[in-house]
Design an enzyme around this catalytic site. Structure first.
Site, short mmCIF file in Angstrom:
data_model
loop_
_atom_site.label_atom_id
_atom_site.label_comp_id
_atom_site.label_asym_id
_atom_site.label_seq_id
_atom_site.Cartn_x
_atom_site.Cartn_y
_atom_site.Cartn_z
N PHE A 129 30.26 49.87 47.25
CA PHE A 129 29.79 50.04 45.87
C PHE A 129 28.71 48.99 45.61
O PHE A 129 28.96 47.79 45.76
CB PHE A 129 30.92 49.88 44.85
CG PHE A 129 30.45 50.10 43.43
CD1 PHE A 129 30.29 51.38 42.93
CD2 PHE A 129 30.13 49.02 42.62
CE1 PHE A 129 29.84 51.59 41.64
CE2 PHE A 129 29.68 49.21 41.32
CZ PHE A 129 29.53 50.51 40.83
N ASP A 217 25.57 41.88 49.74
CA ASP A 217 25.85 42.02 48.33
C ASP A 217 27.00 41.08 47.98
O ASP A 217 28.17 41.38 48.24
CB ASP A 217 26.22 43.49 48.06
CG ASP A 217 26.61 43.76 46.61
OD1 ASP A 217 26.91 42.79 45.87
OD2 ASP A 217 26.66 44.95 46.22
N LYS A 246 27.27 38.97 38.22
CA LYS A 246 28.61 38.71 37.70
C LYS A 246 28.82 37.26 37.27
O LYS A 246 28.43 36.87 36.19
CB LYS A 246 29.66 39.18 38.71
CG LYS A 246 29.79 40.70 38.78
CD LYS A 246 31.00 41.14 39.52
CE LYS A 246 31.14 42.65 39.56
NZ LYS A 246 31.47 43.26 38.27
#
Length: 415
Positions: A129, A217, A246
């Site tokens: 994802f 990532d 984040k």
């Protein structure tokens, strides 16, 4: 009511929070909750850290925005510190993790162009994802998220996560068209899936040998989540490109794409940009977050409390008929279940005052603030055991929810 004016993209619980401190949140009725998801790995240094509150106040009174047509001092300071910590050389700032990954994909395209490859391929992983833009959805592997958006842009080769032989086979099958490998060091949305211990080292060696960019990532795994600044540092490797978001500014929107070597020199003026990316407020807060993590030993705390949480959950849930595996690294824990159990998040919040997240239908994901202490670790263990019907493991298991007088708060670790 006002909520009906929102597009139907989420299914939120009927629960709204009005204040937070450390690892605790309070709802509109002043009931207290232990936050074991931290806004999905965002508020790493806790809610309302006093230094962050003060920095936001001060910077809001000084300057929020100019534009990237002018130098932004806090942007330059943040880039310098991130490159020092990561081993990267240059950074580009935008507003989210998806945008950071889009930046990485653009670098991959330019890398291929520089080598004369006009139809480049990027290798991505099963169950990955990387975001919800059209490009990052195409790089992701979630049929539900992608439903209705086909055809998606970009050309990707998908291989099994953790299988170096599959990656090598992709290289043999597609030859010189492959320009990069994009992957998460630990797959978060797919249930906290860890690869074999030597996998990142083998990927690094293969990328070097074939001239591919190794693009990691670290949007969920970065910023101390796994017990190191970045997850790849557990393996002694350096990627060519890394993305962050984040926890970078503890709740303020910011994303970053960092690169080194030739990859850091691919962009030229006008080839990429962002109106809000790297604004003074977000960059100053992110810089402050880096200082807090370093000065308060947050990475070390994440490693220590993560080990306690993993062992506590493993012991508490041993023999549970619905628990397949408890796994994780640092304060990134997944509890894989053999079946989907409805309403876990609702029951956890209602009966145990515990905020958890269930991803891919049947994996409880725990990504609490990195500043939790041993008592809060025990509270999470008891709450999860209670939610899964294992109160007998802890005879003292009880709801941790309580109502507190306005102004009374739990004492976070920085006090």
């Amino acid at each position: 009511m006002a909520a009906n004016c929102l597009m139907n993209t989420y299914k939120p619980l009927p629960l709204s929070f009005v204040r937070g401190l450390g690892a605790r949140l309070w709802d509109e009725d002043n009931r207290e909750y232990l936050d074991a998801i931290a806004g999905v790995a965002v508020t790493n240094v806790g809610h309302c850290h006093p230094r962050i509150v003060e920095v936001i106040r001060e910077q809001a009174g000084l300057l929020l925005h100019t534009s990237n047509h002018y130098q932004i001092a806090w942007q330059q300071r943040l880039a310098h510190r991130l490159t020092q910590l990561s081993g990267m050389e240059q950074a580009f700032f935008n507003n989210s993790g998806a945008e950071a990954n889009e930046t990485a994909l653009k670098l991959a395209r330019l890398h291929g162009w520089s080598k004369g490859i006009r139809q480049p391929l990027v290798v991505v992983m099963d169950n990955a994802f990387h975001g919800r833009t059209l490009g990052t959805m195409s790089a992701s592997d979630n049929g539900t998220v992608r439903l209705g958006y086909q055809p998606l842009p970009g050309e990707f080769i998908r291989v099994a996560f953790g299988d170096i032989a599959a990656l090598e086979a992709a290289g043999r099958a597609h030859g010189e068209r492959i320009v990069a490998v994009l992957m998460e060091p630990i797959q978060g949305e797919s249930g906290v899936l860890l690869p074999p211990a030597d996998y990142l080292n083998n990927v690094r060696a293969l990328c070097t040998r074939r001239g591919w960019l190794m693009m990691l990532d670290e949007i969920q795994t970065g910023m101390g989540r796994t017990g190191r600044w970045f997850a790849y540092q557990h393996h002694g490797v350096l990627p060519d490109v890394m993305t962050l978001a984040k926890g970078l500014a503890n709740g303020l929107p910011i994303g970053a794409c960092l690169a080194r070597g030739a990859a850091a020199r691919l962009f030229t003026p006008g080839s990429h940009g962002s109106t809000f990316g790297g604004n003074p407020l977000a960059c100053r807060v992110a810089f402050t977050v880096l200082e807090i993590i370093e000065q308060e030993g947050v990475c070390e705390k994440a490693a220590e409390q993560g080990a306690h949480l993993l062992s506590g959950l493993t012991e508490a849930l041993a023999g549970h008929p619905d628990v397949v595996e408890v796994r994780g690294q640092g304060l990134m824990i997944g509890i894989e279940l053999s079946r989907a159990i409805p309403d876990l998040t609702r029951v956890a919040a209602r009966d145990f005052g515990l905020l958890i997240n269930v991803t891919r239908g049947q994996t409880i994901r725990l990504v609490p603030p990195l500043i939790i202490d041993r008592h809060e670790v025990q509270m999470i263990v008891e709450g999860v055991a209670g939610v899964l019907g294992k109160q007998s493991v802890y005879r003292s298991a009880r709801p941790i929810i309580r109502s507190a007088p306005v102004g009374e708060t739990a004492a976070p670790v920085w006090q």
